[in-house]
Write a protein that holds these residues in place. Structure first.
Motif, PDB file in Angstrom:
ATOM      1  N   ASN B 154     -37.833 -10.816  23.942  1.00  0.00           N
ATOM      2  CA  ASN B 154     -37.600  -9.384  23.722  1.00  0.00           C
ATOM      3  C   ASN B 154     -38.753  -8.531  24.256  1.00  0.00           C
ATOM      4  OD1 ASN B 154     -36.286 -10.860  21.161  1.00  0.00           O
ATOM      5  ND2 ASN B 154     -35.022  -9.152  21.811  1.00  0.00           N
ATOM      6  N   SER B 156     -39.210  -6.325  26.657  1.00  0.00           N
ATOM      7  CA  SER B 156     -38.682  -5.383  27.656  1.00  0.00           C
ATOM      8  C   SER B 156     -39.789  -4.565  28.301  1.00  0.00           C
ATOM      9  CB  SER B 156     -37.665  -4.440  27.003  1.00  0.00           C
ATOM     10  OG  SER B 156     -36.558  -5.149  26.562  1.00  0.00           O
ATOM     11  N   ASP B 187     -33.062  -0.960  27.574  1.00  0.00           N
ATOM     12  CA  ASP B 187     -33.626  -1.371  26.293  1.00  0.00           C
ATOM     13  C   ASP B 187     -34.722  -0.406  25.851  1.00  0.00           C
ATOM     14  OD1 ASP B 187     -31.976  -3.490  26.004  1.00  0.00           O
ATOM     15  OD2 ASP B 187     -33.440  -5.024  26.546  1.00  0.00           O
ATOM     16  N   PRO B 192     -33.816  -1.791  21.192  1.00  0.00           N
ATOM     17  CA  PRO B 192     -33.237  -3.126  21.299  1.00  0.00           C
ATOM     18  C   PRO B 192     -31.900  -3.207  20.586  1.00  0.00           C
ATOM     19  CG  PRO B 192     -34.997  -3.097  19.686  1.00  0.00           C
ATOM     20  CD  PRO B 192     -35.000  -1.748  20.346  1.00  0.00           C
ATOM     21  N   GLU B 349     -28.517  -9.490  24.592  1.00  0.00           N
ATOM     22  CA  GLU B 349     -29.884  -9.133  24.229  1.00  0.00           C
ATOM     23  C   GLU B 349     -30.895  -9.973  24.985  1.00  0.00           C
ATOM     24  OE1 GLU B 349     -31.615 -10.685  20.835  1.00  0.00           O
ATOM     25  OE2 GLU B 349     -32.665  -8.866  20.267  1.00  0.00           O
TER      26      GLU B 349
END
Lengths: 313, 373
Positions: B154, B156, B187, B192, B349
Motif C-alpha cells: 500500500n 502509493s 489512490d 486507499p 487495492e
C-alpha cells in the motif's frame, strides 16, 4: 394435529406452493396433509408474570395480519426436539472488563445442557472475525470448545447471527437461537439493516442476551460514553439491528445479569410456546405483513410473537 | 529468455540436490546472498532472520556487500542485489497479515517481516536499477516486481514519487507501469480502498462507508486518466474493471454495469472476471434487481467458491428468496474455508501484487541465464 404442526414447521411461516389438502391415504398408512399455498406459522409465547399459560385453544387467540382478523386453523403445544444455536460473539480487543464480562456469560452458558432434553441438539456458533459453527457432541464441553477458537481481530456479529439464522432445521424440530453479544460489529459483510430482514424470513426464534450495551458502560469494547460518535454510532447501529432482528422473530432481549438463569428461562419459554397456523385472507400478498396476536380471555398476559413476515412479489 | 514453471522446478531440484554445504542456522546477509547468487534462492531467502532485521540494517548491509565485491560499480551486480532484496522482503512478508500495519515497533522502525517494509525495500531496489544504457532483459520483470511489491505494501506515495518516475524513464511504454502510475495517482487523490484503520478487519469495500461521496470530483479525473489506457490490450480489461469500480463509487449504476460487462469481453483472467461479476452483483443488489444480482454473484462464486464476502452476499439473497438449503450451504462452505481467502477487491487495492511470484521467478531465471548464478 401433530402431523399438521410438523408440516407447519416444515413449511415455515413463509409462503409455499401447493394447496392444503388431505390426501387419500393408501390402505394401512396415515393420512397426511400437503403444504398449503399460504400457510403461516407463528410461535407465540403466553405468560402471566413469569409463568407460562397453558391449556389455550385456537378460540382463545385473536390474530390479525396487516390489521385483518384471521382464522387460526391449528394450534399446537407439544414438546418437540429443539435445535438450540448458542451464538457467542467475542469481545474485540484486549479490554479486561469486556473479556471478563464475556467469559462470565460463557461460563454460565456452558451449563446450558441442564436445560436440554435427550433429543435436543446444541450448536455453538463462535463469532469473532471468523465465524465457526457446529453441533456439539453430548459430552463435549462448550467452554473448552469455545476457548479453542483462535482470537481474531474484528467481530462479525451481523454475519454470525445470519449464519445462525440460516441453519437448516429438520421439519420435526424447532430452532431456538440465543445470542450472547454486545452488538459491536466492525467486520461483517452484510449491512446491519439486512439482519432484521433476514430474521423476518426465518423460522427460528432469536433471543439476545447483551453482556454489554453501547452507552451503558465501557465493558463492551473498551470505550465509554465519552468516546467519539464515530465509535459509538456504529456500535449503537449494530445493537439496534440485533434488537430489531430478535423482535421480528418473536424473541426478546435480555440483560446478562444471570446468563444461566436467562438461558434456562428462554428455553423453557420456547418449549411452552404455541405454534399458531393460519391462512392469510383478505390481505394482498406482496410486502410486509404485520402480525398481532392477542388473547380473548380477560386478564393481563405477556404475549410475544413474531412481528410479521415479508412476501416478495 | 522467459522461464516456464518446469524450468523453475528443475532449477529448484538441481539447487536443492547440489552439494552446497548446509548453512548454519543464522546466516549473515552476505552468505545468504551468496547462496541466492549460487542459485540456491530457497535456502538463501529462508536464511535471513527477517524479524530481527530492520529495513535500514538490511539495505545498508547489501550496500556494503556490493561495494566490497565491486558489484556496486556493475549494473548487473546492483540488479542482483535489487532482485535479492525484493525476493527477501516478499518472502518475509507472506506470513504477515495486513493488520500488522498497525503494530508500530518502538521508534517507528519495523522489521523486514512487517508489510510496511515492502514499499521501503521496493524504493531501495528501484535506486539500484540502471538509469542509463540499453534496457536489459532482467529489467522489465524487476521493475514490475518492485511495482507489485510496493502495491502489496500500500505504498502509493512511494510508488508515485520515487519508484514509478525511475521505472517509466526506463520503460515508458510498458502498459502495466502506466496503469500503476494512474492507479497510484488515484489512490493519492481518493484515499486507499481500505482505510488504514479498517485494514486489519474483514472490510468489504462494497459498503456505504467505504464509498465516500466527497471524492466525486477526483473520481471523474481518475476515470479520465484510466480511459487513456483503454487502447492498451494488455491492461484494457483491468482498466474497464477499475473504471467500473469508480462508477460504482459515485453510484452511477448503469455506467458501472456497462464496464463490468466489458471486462468479460476483454479477458479470460478469472480474478478479473470474478471481481467484475462480484461488483456487478452488488450494483444489481443496490438497484433492487435481485435476480440479476444473484446471477452475477453465482458467476463470480463459480470462479472463487470460498470467497467469504461474495458467498455471504449471495447466501443472504438466496435466503430472502427462500432458497434456504443452498443459502446455508454456500455460506457454510465459505466460512469453513482455510486459509481464509482475501476479498476479491484486494485485487484492485494491491494491483499487480498477484503477479509478483511469477515475475520473481522470471527474475531468477534471467539471472541464471545471464550467468549471475
Amino acid at each position: 394435529v401433530g402431523t399438521v404442526r410438523v408440516i407447519a414447521l416444515a413449511t415455515g411461516w413463509l409462503l409455499i406452493s401447493g394447496a392444503l389438502a388431505t390426501t387419500e391415504a393408501p390402505e394401512g398408512e396415515q393420512a397426511v396433509f400437503r403444504a398449503r399455498t399460504d400457510a403461516v406459522s407463528v410461535n407465540v409465547s403466553v405468560k402471566r408474570g413469569r409463568v407460562p399459560v397453558t391449556g389455550l385453544s385456537t378460540t382463545d387467540f385473536t390474530l390479525t395480519d396487516n390489521g385483518v382478523t384471521q382464522t387460526v386453523d391449528a394450534l399446537t403445544l407439544e414438546r418437540v426436539p429443539i435445535d438450540l444455536s448458542l451464538v457467542m460473539t467475542r469481545p474485540e480487543g484486549p479490554y479486561r472488563e469486556a473479556r471478563e464480562a464475556y467469559f462470565r456469560a460463557l461460563r454460565s452458558a456452558s451449563s446450558v445442557r441442564k436445560s436440554l432434553l435427550a433429543h435436543d441438539r446444541l450448536r455453538l456458533v463462535s463469532v469473532d472475525a471468523a465465524i465457526l459453527g457446529r453441533v456439539l457432541g453430548n459430552e463435549e464441553s462448550l467452554l473448552a470448545r469455545e476457548i479453542e477458537i483462535q482470537d481474531g481481530i474484528g467481530v462479525s456479529v451481523i454475519d454470525g447471527l445470519y449464519y445462525a439464522i440460516a441453519w437448516p432445521v429438520e421439519p420435526d424440530r424447532r430452532h431456538l437461537i440465543v445470542a450472547f453479544t454486545n452488538g459491536w460489529d466492525r467486520s461483517s459483510v452484510l449491512e446491519k439493516k439486512m439482519l432484521p430482514r433476514l430474521a423476518a424470513h426465518s423460522d427460528a426464534v432469536l433471543h439476545v442476551v447483551f453482556w454489554a450495551k453501547p452507552g451503558a458502560d465501557m465493558v463492551g469494547i473498551g470505550y465509554n460514553t465519552s468516546s467519539s460518535p464515530p465509535l459509538l454510532t456504529p456500535w449503537q447501529d449494530g445493537h439496534d439491528a440485533v434488537v430489531e432482528a430478535a423482535q421480528r422473530t418473536g424473541g426478546a432481549v435480555h440483560n446478562a445479569t444471570d446468563a444461566l438463569q436467562d438461558l434456562a428461562a428462554i428455553i423453557e419459554d420456547f418449549r411452552t410456546s404455541y405454534v399458531l397456523q393460519y391462512t392469510p385472507r383478505g390481505v394482498p400478498s406482496p410486502g410486509w405483513h404485520e402480525i398481532r396476536v392477542r388473547l380473548t380471555r380477560p386478564g393481563k398476559f405477556d404475549i410475544r410473537a413474531r412481528k410479521g413476515y415479508e412476501v416478495r412479489n | 529468455m522467459r522461464c516456464d514453471r518446469t524450468t523453475v522446478l528443475f532449477a529448484v531440484v538441481v539447487a536443492v540436490t547440489a552439494p552446497i554445504p548446509a548453512p548454519p542456522d543464522q546466516l549473515s546477509i552476505p552468505v545468504a546472498l551468496e547462496l541466492y547468487q549460487a542459485g540456491d534462492w530457497s535456502r538463501g531467502l529462508k536464511a535471513i532472520d527477517s524479524r530481527a532485521l530492520t529495513v535500514d540494517e538490511f539495505t545498508s548491509t547489501l550496500e556494503t556487500w556490493t561495494r566490497g565485491t565491486g558489484a556496486a560499480s556493475q549494473p548487473r551486480g546492483r540488479s542482483l542485489a535489487a532482485a535479492f532484496a525484493l525476493d527477501v522482503v516478499w518472502t518475509a512478508t507472506r506470513d504477515t497479515a495486513h493488520e500488522d500495519f498497525v503494530t508500530l515497533a518502538p521508534g517507528g522502525k519495523y522489521s523486514l517481516s512487517d508489510r510496511r517494509s515492502l514499499g521501503a525495500v521496493a524504493v531501495w531496489a528501484a535506486r539500484q536499477m540502471p538509469s542509463a544504457g540499453a534496457v536489459t532483459v532482467l529489467e522489465r520483470p524487476l521493475w514490475l516486481a518492485s511495482i507489485g511489491i510496493a502495491q502489496d505494501g500500500n505504498a502509493s506515495d512511494a510508488l508515485k514519487r520515487q519508484i514509478l518516475p525511475l521505472a517509466l524513464a526506463r520503460l515508458p511504454n510498458e502498459p502495466r507501469l502506466r496503469l500503476a502510475d494512474v492507479v497510484a495517482s488515484a489512490d493519492l487523490d481518493l484515499g486507499p480502498l481500505f482505510p488504514v484503520t479498517m485494514r486489519h478487519l474483514n472490510f468489504s469495500v462494497l459498503r456505504p462507508e467505504a464509498l465516500p461521496a466527497r471524492a466525486a470530483g477526483h473520481i471523474a479525473g481518475a476515470i479520465r486518466s484510466l480511459q487513456g489506457l483503454l487502447s492498451e490490450d494488455a491492461v484494457a480489461a483491468e482498466v474497464e474493471l477499475r473504471i467500473g469500480y469508480l462508477e460504482l463509487r459515485r453510484r452511477r449504476w448503469p455506467e458501472a454495469i456497462a464496464r463490468f460487462t466489458a471486462v468479460s469481453e476483454k479477458t479470460s483472467d478469472p480474478i478479473l472476471l470474478a471481481t467484475a461479476d462480484y461488483m456487478a452483483g452488488w450494483v444489481h443488489e443496490q438497484a433492487g434487481d435481485l435476480d440479476r444480482a444473484i446471477a452475477a454473484y453465482r458467476r463470480a462464486l463459480a470462479l472463487t467458491p470460498t470467497m467469504r464476502n461474495l458467498a455471504t452476499h449471495l447466501s443472504a439473497l438466496l435466503f430472502l428468496r427462500d432458497e434456504r438449503a443452498e443459502a446455508y450451504s454456500i455460506l457454510d462452505h465459505a466460512l469453513n474455508a482455510r486459509p481464509i481467502p482475501v476479498d476479491l477487491l484486494t485485487s484492485l487495492e494491491r494491483g499487480d501484487s498477484r503477479f509478483v511470484e511469477g515475475w520473481l521467478a522470471t527474475v531468477r531465471s534471467e539471472l541464471r541465464q545471464t550467468h549471475h548464478f
